[in-house]
Design a protein around this motif. Structure first.
Motif, mmCIF file in Angstrom:
data_model
loop_
_atom_site.group_PDB
_atom_site.id
_atom_site.type_symbol
_atom_site.label_atom_id
_atom_site.label_comp_id
_atom_site.label_asym_id
_atom_site.label_seq_id
_atom_site.Cartn_x
_atom_site.Cartn_y
_atom_site.Cartn_z
ATOM 1 N N VAL A 26 49.483 22.914 80.771
ATOM 2 C CA VAL A 26 50.833 22.390 80.549
ATOM 3 C C VAL A 26 51.868 23.295 81.224
ATOM 4 C CG1 VAL A 26 52.550 21.786 78.779
ATOM 5 C CG2 VAL A 26 50.133 21.221 78.428
ATOM 6 N N GLU A 27 51.633 24.608 81.229
ATOM 7 C CA GLU A 27 52.537 25.532 81.930
ATOM 8 C C GLU A 27 52.566 25.225 83.430
ATOM 9 O OE1 GLU A 27 54.911 28.624 83.397
ATOM 10 O OE2 GLU A 27 54.896 27.554 81.481
ATOM 11 N N GLU A 28 51.406 24.902 83.984
ATOM 12 C CA GLU A 28 51.352 24.545 85.413
ATOM 13 C C GLU A 28 52.181 23.291 85.681
ATOM 14 O OE1 GLU A 28 49.989 24.808 89.490
ATOM 15 O OE2 GLU A 28 50.140 26.246 87.845
ATOM 16 N N ALA A 29 52.077 22.301 84.803
ATOM 17 C CA ALA A 29 52.881 21.076 84.957
ATOM 18 C C ALA A 29 54.367 21.404 84.819
ATOM 19 C CB ALA A 29 52.469 20.036 83.916
ATOM 20 N N ARG A 30 54.706 22.239 83.837
ATOM 21 C CA ARG A 30 56.116 22.616 83.629
ATOM 22 C C ARG A 30 56.680 23.318 84.863
ATOM 23 N NH1 ARG A 30 59.340 26.545 83.546
ATOM 24 N NH2 ARG A 30 57.637 27.970 84.054
ATOM 25 N N ARG A 31 55.895 24.224 85.409
ATOM 26 C CA ARG A 31 56.339 24.990 86.577
ATOM 27 C C ARG A 31 56.557 24.081 87.783
ATOM 28 N NH1 ARG A 31 54.379 27.034 90.942
ATOM 29 N NH2 ARG A 31 52.245 26.330 90.599
ATOM 30 N N ALA A 42 56.970 16.657 75.471
ATOM 31 C CA ALA A 42 56.522 15.262 75.609
ATOM 32 C C ALA A 42 55.426 15.143 76.671
ATOM 33 C CB ALA A 42 57.713 14.367 75.968
ATOM 34 N N LEU A 43 55.636 15.770 77.820
ATOM 35 C CA LEU A 43 54.634 15.734 78.888
ATOM 36 C C LEU A 43 53.374 16.466 78.455
ATOM 37 C CD1 LEU A 43 53.703 15.146 81.788
ATOM 38 C CD2 LEU A 43 54.931 17.207 82.516
ATOM 39 N N GLY A 44 53.548 17.622 77.817
ATOM 40 C CA GLY A 44 52.395 18.414 77.392
ATOM 41 C C GLY A 44 51.526 17.699 76.380
ATOM 42 N N ARG A 45 52.148 17.048 75.407
ATOM 43 C CA ARG A 45 51.372 16.287 74.420
ATOM 44 C C ARG A 45 50.594 15.165 75.105
ATOM 45 N NH1 ARG A 45 55.658 15.326 69.386
ATOM 46 N NH2 ARG A 45 56.175 17.525 69.036
ATOM 47 N N LEU A 163 54.473 24.442 72.055
ATOM 48 C CA LEU A 163 55.545 25.383 71.726
ATOM 49 C C LEU A 163 56.087 25.970 73.025
ATOM 50 C CD1 LEU A 163 54.005 27.340 68.697
ATOM 51 C CD2 LEU A 163 55.759 25.568 68.619
ATOM 52 N N VAL A 164 57.425 26.074 73.116
ATOM 53 C CA VAL A 164 58.076 26.510 74.349
ATOM 54 C C VAL A 164 58.808 27.829 74.104
ATOM 55 C CG1 VAL A 164 59.715 25.868 76.157
ATOM 56 C CG2 VAL A 164 58.340 24.095 75.052
ATOM 57 N N ASN A 165 58.650 28.776 75.027
ATOM 58 C CA ASN A 165 59.348 30.053 74.956
ATOM 59 C C ASN A 165 60.830 29.900 75.277
ATOM 60 O OD1 ASN A 165 57.318 32.116 74.389
ATOM 61 N ND2 ASN A 165 56.398 31.563 76.365
ATOM 62 N N PRO A 166 61.668 30.891 74.885
ATOM 63 C CA PRO A 166 63.097 30.834 75.244
ATOM 64 C C PRO A 166 63.337 30.709 76.751
ATOM 65 C CG PRO A 166 62.735 32.510 73.574
ATOM 66 C CD PRO A 166 61.385 32.028 73.989
ATOM 67 N N ILE A 170 55.606 27.839 78.704
ATOM 68 C CA ILE A 170 54.842 27.294 77.583
ATOM 69 C C ILE A 170 54.184 28.423 76.797
ATOM 70 C CG2 ILE A 170 53.012 25.686 76.889
ATOM 71 C CD1 ILE A 170 55.529 24.384 78.196
ATOM 72 N N LEU A 171 54.499 28.496 75.516
ATOM 73 C CA LEU A 171 53.936 29.523 74.630
ATOM 74 C C LEU A 171 52.551 29.129 74.135
ATOM 75 C CD1 LEU A 171 54.098 32.043 72.788
ATOM 76 C CD2 LEU A 171 55.423 30.666 71.177
ATOM 77 N N ALA A 172 52.406 27.868 73.742
ATOM 78 C CA ALA A 172 51.110 27.397 73.213
ATOM 79 C C ALA A 172 51.045 25.887 73.318
ATOM 80 C CB ALA A 172 50.943 27.820 71.759
#
Length: 293
Positions: A26-31, A42-45, A163-166, A170-172
């Motif tokens: 999910v972090e890779e997708a976010r990046r 939403a995307l991560g779920r 869960l998203v970091n500040p 992506i935290l978890a």
């Protein structure tokens, strides 16, 4: 820890279960898509659940899940296959809100509470299998639970959390799918419902360092789980320059000439991974010659 998922059964094979840790994926997708916090959730779920659904397939079969609600995020698309590869994107990545009354990211507001969830499976047959249900909450997990019950007639419990970091990383991220097999008695179903109702937030368990094995043990107890397979999970796109060239070739000689005359080249961006492909004027000339034959 690398992302992976488990396939398992519980209660003497009367229940089928999947559990996944998907933080890196999910972090890779976010990046790649520069998603803001609520859009990331939403995307991560959606990607997390799609990865587990892909693990239900065989061989080179694949599926595409599409959540189309009436919220500002627009459509969420995720592709997955039987090997643990998953990719996804949202129409509007820059969506974020204050936390909801439960202190969580307001995914339902981003997705919307009206619309459809559809799943298209490519099973290598002449026609793809397509199932579609209305969105019931916009929280994604509940919507997929409804999909399994109504489109595939499989009573299921689906959980996914991010869960998203500040700093927006992506935290978890993780999830589970639990399905009741035909012939399971009321005792098993009631026992399962009790476990799931009192179950902690899946993203919190991942953040605390729980592995997919530990998640299943918390759900069923150590003696009741049989692991049948472990699959690495990763963000993986199927795009390539060759695919772009084939698409350009399919446009025909005149359209390729227009690209040469007007743009002196071509540029294409993949929806799923944001990879940008360039074709030079010379490369277009070569493709144009091929289009003649």
């Amino acid at each position: 820890m690398k992302d992976y998922l488990l396939k398992a059964t519980a209660y003497d094979g009367k229940v089928r279960a999947y559990a996944i840790s998907s933080t890196n994926t999910v972090e890779e997708a976010r990046r790649r898509h520069d998603t803001w916090a609520t859009a990331s959730a939403a995307l991560g779920r959606t990607m997390t659940i799609s990865a587990m659904m892909g693990a239900m397939l065989k061989g080179d079969n694949s599926l595409t899940a599409k959540v189309e609600g009436n919220g500002p995020i627009g459509a969420i698309i995720a592709d997955s296959d039987a090997t643990g590869d998953v990719r996804g994107y949202v129409t509007n990545p820059h969506v974020d809100f204050d936390l909801n009354e439960k202190g969580k990211l307001d995914v339902a507001r981003a997705v919307g509470t009206e619309g459809n969830l559809s799943v298209v499976k490519d099973l290598g047959l002449k026609e793809n299998f397509t199932g579609q249900v209305p969105i019931v909450s916009g929280e994604i997990g509940e919507d997929f639970t409804y999909y399994f019950a109504n489109s595939e007639q499989t009573p299921s419990a689906v959980g996914a959390g991010v869960l998203v970091n500040p700093d927006l990383s992506i935290l978890a991220s993780g999830g589970f799918i639990v399905q009741v097999m035909p012939g399971a008695d009321e005792k098993v179903i009631n026992r399962l419902e009790e476990k799931i109702q009192g179950f902690p937030a899946i993203s919190t368990l991942i953040r605390e360092g729980n592995s997919p094995e530990q998640i299943l043990e918390r759900l069923f107890g150590t003696d009741d789980v049989t692991i049948h397979g472990r699959l690495p999970v990763r963000f993986q796109c199927r795009c390539s320059k060759e695919r772009v060239e084939r698409a350009v070739l399919g446009m025909g000689r005149d359209e390729i000439q227009n690209m040469i005359d007007e743009d002196h080249g071509a540029e294409a961006t993949c929806h799923f991974c944001h990879e940008v492909y360039y074709l030079s004027e010379q490369e277009l000339e070569t493709l144009k010659q091929s289009a003649d034959h």
